[in-house]
Write an enzyme that holds these catalytic residues in place. Structure first.
Site, PDB file in Angstrom:
ATOM      1  N   HIS A 288     -11.935  11.861   1.336  1.00  0.00           N
ATOM      2  CA  HIS A 288     -12.038  10.469   1.762  1.00  0.00           C
ATOM      3  C   HIS A 288     -11.947  10.259   3.263  1.00  0.00           C
ATOM      4  CE1 HIS A 288     -11.731   6.163   1.618  1.00  0.00           C
ATOM      5  NE2 HIS A 288     -10.470   6.133   2.017  1.00  0.00           N
TER       6      HIS A 288
ATOM      7  N   ARG B 154      -3.203  10.356   6.558  1.00  0.00           N
ATOM      8  CA  ARG B 154      -3.356   8.967   7.014  1.00  0.00           C
ATOM      9  C   ARG B 154      -2.657   7.997   6.079  1.00  0.00           C
ATOM     10  NH1 ARG B 154      -6.770   4.902   5.753  1.00  0.00           N
ATOM     11  NH2 ARG B 154      -8.211   6.221   4.570  1.00  0.00           N
TER      12      ARG B 154
ATOM     13  N   LEU C 279     -14.927   5.493  -4.253  1.00  0.00           N
ATOM     14  CA  LEU C 279     -13.529   5.104  -4.209  1.00  0.00           C
ATOM     15  C   LEU C 279     -13.194   4.020  -5.233  1.00  0.00           C
ATOM     16  CD1 LEU C 279     -11.199   6.011  -2.390  1.00  0.00           C
ATOM     17  CD2 LEU C 279     -11.571   3.934  -1.051  1.00  0.00           C
TER      18      LEU C 279
ATOM     19  N   ARG D 123      -0.652   9.480  -0.203  1.00  0.00           N
ATOM     20  CA  ARG D 123      -1.892   9.871  -0.864  1.00  0.00           C
ATOM     21  C   ARG D 123      -1.935  11.363  -1.183  1.00  0.00           C
ATOM     22  NH1 ARG D 123      -6.492   6.251   2.340  1.00  0.00           N
ATOM     23  NH2 ARG D 123      -5.979   4.281   1.293  1.00  0.00           N
TER      24      ARG D 123
ATOM     25  N   HIS E  96      -8.423  11.264  -1.344  1.00  0.00           N
ATOM     26  CA  HIS E  96      -7.908  10.033  -1.948  1.00  0.00           C
ATOM     27  C   HIS E  96      -7.658  10.290  -3.424  1.00  0.00           C
ATOM     28  CE1 HIS E  96      -7.569   5.855  -3.159  1.00  0.00           C
ATOM     29  NE2 HIS E  96      -7.579   5.494  -1.890  1.00  0.00           N
TER      30      HIS E  96
ATOM     31  N   GLU F 185      -7.183   1.843  -3.296  1.00  0.00           N
ATOM     32  CA  GLU F 185      -5.740   1.912  -3.456  1.00  0.00           C
ATOM     33  C   GLU F 185      -5.159   0.548  -3.813  1.00  0.00           C
ATOM     34  OE1 GLU F 185      -2.094   3.326  -0.590  1.00  0.00           O
ATOM     35  OE2 GLU F 185      -3.861   4.594  -0.795  1.00  0.00           O
TER      36      GLU F 185
ATOM     37  N   GLN G 121      -8.075  14.238   4.070  1.00  0.00           N
ATOM     38  CA  GLN G 121      -7.382  13.463   3.046  1.00  0.00           C
ATOM     39  C   GLN G 121      -8.243  13.333   1.791  1.00  0.00           C
ATOM     40  OE1 GLN G 121      -6.574   8.969   3.212  1.00  0.00           O
ATOM     41  NE2 GLN G 121      -4.565   9.880   3.650  1.00  0.00           N
TER      42      GLN G 121
ATOM     43  N   PHE H 127       0.864  -1.169   0.000  1.00  0.00           N
ATOM     44  CA  PHE H 127       0.000   0.000   0.000  1.00  0.00           C
ATOM     45  C   PHE H 127       0.904   1.223   0.000  1.00  0.00           C
ATOM     46  CE2 PHE H 127      -4.659   0.486   1.413  1.00  0.00           C
ATOM     47  CZ  PHE H 127      -5.103  -0.381   0.435  1.00  0.00           C
TER      48      PHE H 127
END
Length: 601
Positions: A370, A404, A272, A306, A255, A275, A253, A138
């Site tokens: 997000h 995050r 979404l 991100r 995304h 990821e 955040q 990730f």
């Protein structure tokens, strides 16, 4: 007299009917954090009948199900050199060192056990050939640390937690909207007030402890990955209006990859694209066919942090290299169809239903709001400054700092769910909770219910859903991916106008959507002010907060911004220093581990 946020006034002492529910611990929010907290309480010896979990929607229909990519924990399935200290170091670096190190370490220490616990409870993880819990890359993680269940991890995890809670006979109640927390003049929680959304009847929860696990606030932005009626800031606003403090609300955040484009339809705008697509090798291209992350982050490419990837996409679009719909392309078609169907089944099915074959063509994406890194200030056990009020999950602040780390949201829910659940259980079982004044509780509940009754069926000039949409556009323009002082100031001016309009909305009956939207609007206005005021105060760029008029990070601003309501109802801002990590985590930071993206090529 009591004046509420929507402009209604109710006389003290108005006779009114309401249901009273007596309970030791009330958990507000039926997602992963709330479920895990309730489980821990009962496993620690609290009678299930002394715990109640409530939610605004049907049981199991929580935002947790939309977290698809995975959940972090240093199991070392593929990379045995990984451990909790490196996980903590990655979290602090991704958070630009605004995180609370103690809370970060609480999560990262726990997560290997929490992942194995979920496995014992029957979670359907994706597995390696040897049958171990599989882990994938990730963004911004030094090692493969993200455990997953295909691309439906949150859905599978919540199902596992609900089944565990049901096996323990933990009661729950659906379709209840908590409209106010009730406390005495000594900042001691008395209970919670709300109404049954099916019947419209008022409900008072006479509770020793309330745990807020009500989610975050990102659906207050125009493009967002939530449904419109969730993540509207209920948890932070409820706590703030009761006297608790908020912190770092300016950090939102975005995304990098939300769905965009007419071909998908309005229903899917902003939803979404996990990821995990990039974690499995997906590549980003502009309309000129350029794999543009080579210019922005040649070492980590699409798996950089991100905020870095989201700003890169935003810059490509602004430079005219985006699609007509304002997006770029995410392409995983170089992978085999069988691989995509196995590792990304929900994504593959979703786009196939929309006429897009991910194995043959790219999908169109753009940044989407997000996750809110800010939230309610809590101590090491999740308790706020209000005695008896706790906050966990996306409602709390501290773990994520300025940005995050992907895969840490689900981790935080089960880690702090366990910690807070254990603390509440110890409190209830010890019998040391101070006696609460039931007369004050009922007096304040009746006054609040009288206010809600006054609002019910009220005519007004403005439609609350329309004003919510206006608020979303305001925050997108004033506190979006890139911000300036002029934009923020304009946003605050517009917010004042919206607050005026909100005092003259048409509400309808309590069983209707207009009433719900009006309450969401009231909470949203509080949260929007905290976002804008925090963004104005922080004259630097750090993580998800990017000021084009202050583009550099300023070491003097390695401080948290707290927001609290003063004695006349105004929002006051103060700053607090950030703590220091333990020696073990500092050693991991000094070792400077970093993902080598090109292992994926």
């Amino acid at each position: 007299m009591e004046q509420d946020d929507l402009g209604a006034t109710a006389p003290t002492g108005t006779a009114i009917d309401y249901e009273t529910v007596n309970v030791g611990a009330l958990v507000v929010g039926a997602g992963a954090a709330g479920a895990r907290a309730a489980i821990e309480m009962v496993q620690s010896g609290v009678d299930p009948e002394d715990v109640l979990v409530i939610g605004k929607r049907s049981h199991g229909d929580a935002h947790t199900t939309w977290a698809r990519g995975g959940i972090n924990g240093a199991l070392g399935t593929h990379d045995p050199e990984d451990d909790w200290t490196i996980h903590a170091a990655d979290t602090l670096k991704e958070g630009h060192f605004l995180n609370d190190p103690e809370k970060v370490e609480t999560v990262t220490r726990q997560m290997p056990d929490r992942l194995r616990e979920l496995d014992d409870w029957g979670m359907e993880y994706s597995r390696t050939e040897d049958g171990e819990i599989d882990q994938r890359y990730f963004g911004a993680q030094s090692f493969r640390r993200t455990a997953f269940a295909g691309d439906h991890t949150g859905e599978s995890m919540l199902r596992t937690l609900i089944e565990r809670a049901q096996s323990l006979s933990i009661p729950y109640r659906e379709n209840v909207f908590v409209t106010k927390l009730l406390a005495d003049d000594d900042d001691r929680l008395l209970g919670a007030a709300g109404y049954d959304m099916d019947t419209g009847e008022f409900v008072l929860f006479d509770a020793d402890v309330v745990v807020l696990a009500a989610g975050g606030y990102t659906s207050l932005f125009q493009r967002h990955s939530s449904r419109d009626d969730e993540n509207t800031g209920d948890g932070p606003a409820l706590a703030y209006l009761t006297g608790a403090s908020l912190q770092d609300m300016e950090f939102v955040q975005f995304h990098p990859t939300g769905m965009v484009g007419d071909r998908y339809g309005e229903e899917w705008d902003g939803r979404l694209v996990t990821e995990a697509v990039r974690g499995e090798g997906g590549r980003l291209y502009n309309t000129e066919g350029e794999r543009f992350m080579e210019r922005y982050s040649p070492d980590q490419m699409e798996l950089d942090a991100r905020d870095v990837v989201a700003r890169a996409i935003d810059e490509e679009i602004e430079a005219g290299r985006g699609t007509d719909a304002g997006g770029v392309y995410l392409d995983i078609s170089h992978r085999d169809r069988d691989f995509i169907q196995e590792r990304l089944p929900r994504m593959y099915e979703r786009f196939a239903d929309l006429g897009v074959d991910m194995a043959k063509e790219p999908v169109e994406v753009a940044p989407t709001a997000h996750y809110g890194m800010g939230g309610v200030v809590v101590d090491s056990e999740g308790e706020t400054g209000i005695d008896g009020l706790y906050a966990i999950g996306e409602t709390m602040v501290g773990v994520h700092g300025a940005n995050r780390l992907g895969g840490n949201s689900l981790a935080e829910t089960v880690a702090f769910g366990q910690v807070t659940g254990e603390a509440v259980a110890e409190r209830l079982l010890a019998g040391t909770t101070p006696a609460r004044d039931k007369g004050v509780l009922h007096d304040r509940a009746r006054q609040h219910f009288a206010t809600l009754r006054t609002l019910t069926g009220r005519d007004g000039e403005y439609d609350p859903e329309t004003l919510l949409d206006e608020l979303r556009g305001l925050l997108w323009e004033a506190a979006g991916i890139r911000r300036t002082d002029d934009e923020i100031e304009a946003g605050l001016t517009r917010l004042g106008e919206l607050q005026r309009k909100a005092s003259n909305v048409a509400l309808g009956q309590r069983t209707g959507r207009a009433f719900e939207f009006a309450l969401n609007l009231g909470f949203g206005l509080v949260v929007a002010e905290s976002i804008l005021r925090g963004a104005r105060e922080r004259t630097e760029s750090r993580g998800a907060h990017y000021r084009t008029d202050y583009p550099e990070r300023d070491d003097a601003w390695r401080r948290n911004i707290d927001m609290h309501e003063d004695s006349v109802g105004a929002m006051r801002l103060t700053t607090e220093p950030v703590g220091t990590p333990s020696d073990a985590v500092q050693a991991a930071l000094d070792a400077d581990y970093e993902l080598d993206y090109h292992q994926l090529e």
